[in-house]
Design an enzyme around this catalytic site. Structure first.
Site, PDB file in Angstrom:
ATOM      1  N   ASP A  90       4.501 -31.880 -20.208  1.00  0.00           N
ATOM      2  CA  ASP A  90       3.047 -32.020 -20.147  1.00  0.00           C
ATOM      3  C   ASP A  90       2.613 -32.712 -18.860  1.00  0.00           C
ATOM      4  O   ASP A  90       3.239 -33.684 -18.421  1.00  0.00           O
ATOM      5  CB  ASP A  90       2.600 -32.856 -21.354  1.00  0.00           C
ATOM      6  CG  ASP A  90       1.107 -32.940 -21.491  1.00  0.00           C
ATOM      7  OD1 ASP A  90       0.503 -31.952 -21.956  1.00  0.00           O
ATOM      8  OD2 ASP A  90       0.528 -33.989 -21.132  1.00  0.00           O
ATOM      9  N   GLU A 137      23.715 -30.722 -18.624  1.00  0.00           N
ATOM     10  CA  GLU A 137      24.845 -31.188 -19.446  1.00  0.00           C
ATOM     11  C   GLU A 137      25.001 -30.299 -20.685  1.00  0.00           C
ATOM     12  O   GLU A 137      26.005 -30.363 -21.378  1.00  0.00           O
ATOM     13  CB  GLU A 137      24.596 -32.632 -19.929  1.00  0.00           C
ATOM     14  CG  GLU A 137      24.678 -33.675 -18.832  1.00  0.00           C
ATOM     15  CD  GLU A 137      24.132 -35.020 -19.299  1.00  0.00           C
ATOM     16  OE1 GLU A 137      24.003 -35.239 -20.530  1.00  0.00           O
ATOM     17  OE2 GLU A 137      23.825 -35.842 -18.428  1.00  0.00           O
TER      18      GLU A 137
END
Ligand code: GLC
Length: 575
Positions: free
Chosen positions: A229, A270
């Site tokens: 956002d 990751e």
């Protein structure tokens, strides 16, 4: 030589678009669920996770690849959930964390990926950090925010008082109004949105570490992507200069923000196949695509396209600009027509001024909904056939228009008081079935997973639905070949099956200045007539999909689009 080239095209077409292909976000159709308005499973008038779970079949039938959930976290709802008090839990209005986990699992089982919404620019004033910061001027948490004393040094002139007394700056907030609120001990704190949304200090390592941990929290729960956002606002110039033309902006798009997204990218990397998608409102295309460099975000919303007028030259220029800028950084373009912040495009395209901007308030200017709907149908075929990923805002597939007649005493959007424009008109609860409101948005009907949980009397939906939506319910449109819903279903199905739509290739066809026509691969073309008269279609073997009927002689009417098969695909051709 040419033979070999053709073969290569076939190979890449056969590989796509498997849902498990790496880089799913590059070509996905992503459906935005605004949870308070999707479906209400407990009769309180507000949508919830139970409603999304019960209605997942709608999204599976529509054929979308992913869901983006607008915020569902605990929140006092000063800005409809974009004021988050705890990023690791779910607001009771929406359900529980266990239900969220169940939804993620069920969506995955239905072949749909999940994207959650993270709000890093600010938190709720009820967030424990801000509460601790308020408790004492010496609390370490004050440094997580932008607290400043009255009469800061830079105030030497002393005439900077427009918003009240002694405000540190005279900035105008993103919703309009001032950006500082004074606490009882005399300090002021910064909020670019409402006073209930204090801005975080992204210079602080604790803030940075916290958000990396929040990303991991949701990635560990299996979410496939994060929508970020207000992604360009995080940093502020600590000298707090006023906004001055020709000078760097003190809180839009500061360079330091890129370092945050590089570290977020390392976190995302990751995990296998996770995507970061930025909400970046940025007129400068190059500054915009800086967010999409290979070690930053995977994608960002194309607001340039969303705000573009229904005009052939402007749309073509916007598409070219988008493709060129994204190619320069190797990022997939995105195509967005609507979201929970902007006037629904059926309404926009039915006005004399078809642009969108928060600065030109066109509310309640005359609208031709029939024209807007015709154009919205054509726009769907455009946005679903351009290279890249496409976003569908809930209700867009039903052809919903903006409700511009919400009584003032029911308006909830905090933007209304500051700008005189409300975003509530695009946030009205969805119509599912029946002939009158609440159109099964809130009901104890047979679709409920646990009907016994339904309240004996059902609350009214939190915003009123137009009675005319009885023709726009999912039920009314299902099976009607002329409905918007069936158009979206067919278009998304074809997009999946059509080899040309899986290649990054796109070439303009010359079909006159007022017609947008392009091929995707050797077999597929899209033609959109933006002129005032019907035009002949380019040579083709058959139409695949039309946004509206052709005129006599096979002419494509104004504001209508066609997907065409240009020749039999090679696999069905005789050798
Ligand atoms: C984003 C959201 C909007 C919200 C604002 C503040 O622009 O899309 O709904 O009000 O940020 O969080």
């Amino acid at each position: 030589m040419p033979k070999r080239r053709r073969k290569q095209v076939l190979v890449s077409a056969n590989e796509a678009p498997g849902k498990d292909a790496p880089g799913w976000w590059k070509s996905a159709v992503i459906y935005q669920v605004y949870p308070r308005s999707f479906a209400d499973s407990n009769g309180d008038g507000l949508g919830d996770i139970g409603g999304v779970r019960a209605r997942l079949g709608h999204l599976r039938d529509l054929g979308v690849d992913a869901i983006w959930m607008s915020p569902w976290y605990p929140s006092p709802m000063a800005d409809a959930g974009y004021d988050v008090a705890d990023f690791r839990d779910i607001d009771p209005v929406f359900g529980t964390l266990a239900e969220a986990e169940a939804l993620i699992e069920e969506a995955h089982a239905a072949g749909i990926r999940m994207i959650v919404d993270i709000v890093p620019n600010h938190v709720s004033s009820e967030h424990p950090w801000f509460q601790a910061a308020l408790a004492s001027p010496d609390a370490p948490e004050r440094d997580y925010f932008w607290f400043r004393p009255a009469h800061g040094d830079h105030m030497a002139g002393g005439d900077n008082m427009a918003g009240g007394e002694n405000m540190p700056t005279n900035w105008t907030g993103e919703f309009g109004g001032t950006t500082w609120t004074q606490v009882p001990d005399g300090d002021w704190y910064l909020h670019l949105f409402t006073p209930q949304q204090p801005d975080l200090n992204w210079e602080h390592p604790v803030v940075r570490a916290e958000f990396e941990s929040i990303l991991r929290f949701w990635f560990d729960r299996g979410v496939d992507g994060i929508r970020i956002d207000s992604a360009a606002l995080l940093f502020k110039d600590p000298a707090l200069p006023e906004v001055t033309d020709g000078e760097p902006h003190p809180f839009h798009d500061l360079d330091a923000v890129h370092d945050v997204y590089r570290s977020w990218r390392r976190v995302a990397d990751e995990y296998p196949d996770r995507a970061l998608i930025g909400e970046v409102w940025m007129p400068d295309v190059e500054r915009f695509t800086n967010y999409l460099r290979p070690d930053e975000l995977h994608a960002a919303f194309n607001f340039d396209f969303l705000g573009c007028a229904w005009d052939p030259a402007l749309m073509r220029a916007c598409i070219d600009r988008t493709l060129e800028a994204h190619a320069a950084v190797g990022a997939p373009p995105t195509w967005v027509l609507s979201n929970h912040d902007v006037t629904r495009h059926v309404t926009r395209y039915g006005r004399a001024d078809t642009t969108f901007s928060f600065d030109n308030n066109l509310d309640r200017t005359p609208v031709d909904l029939e024209l807007g709907t015709r154009r919205a149908r054509a726009a769907a075929l455009l946005s679903l056939s351009l290279p890249g990923s496409a976003y569908v805002y809930q209700g867009e597939e039903l052809g919903l228009w903006e409700n511009e007649h919400i009584p003032e005493d029911r308006i909830q959007d905090p933007m209304y008081a500051r700008r005189g424009h409300t975003r509530d008109g695009c946030r009205v609860p969805l119509p599912w079935s029946d002939d009158e409101p609440p159109f099964a948005f809130t009901e104890g009907g047979p679709w409920l997973a646990e009907p016994s949980l339904a309240e004996p009397s059902l609350a009214e939906p939190w915003l009123p639905q137009p009675r005319e939506w009885k023709d726009r319910t999912v039920q009314a449109q299902t099976g009607d070949p002329n409905s918007m819903l069936e158009l979206y279903r067919r278009a998304i199905r074809l997009r999946r099956a059509e080899p040309g739509l899986h290649t990054p290739e796109m070439s303009w066809l010359d079909h006159g200045p007022d017609v947008l026509a392009y091929t995707r691969g050797p077999d597929f073309a899209c033609v959109l007539n933006l002129s005032g008269t019907a035009v002949p279609l380019p040579d083709h073997v058959s139409p695949l999909l039309l946004s509206g009927p052709l005129e006599d002689g096979g002419l494509l009417p104004p504001d209508t689009a066609a997907w065409l098969r240009l020749r039999q695909p090679r696999s069905t051709q005789r050798e």
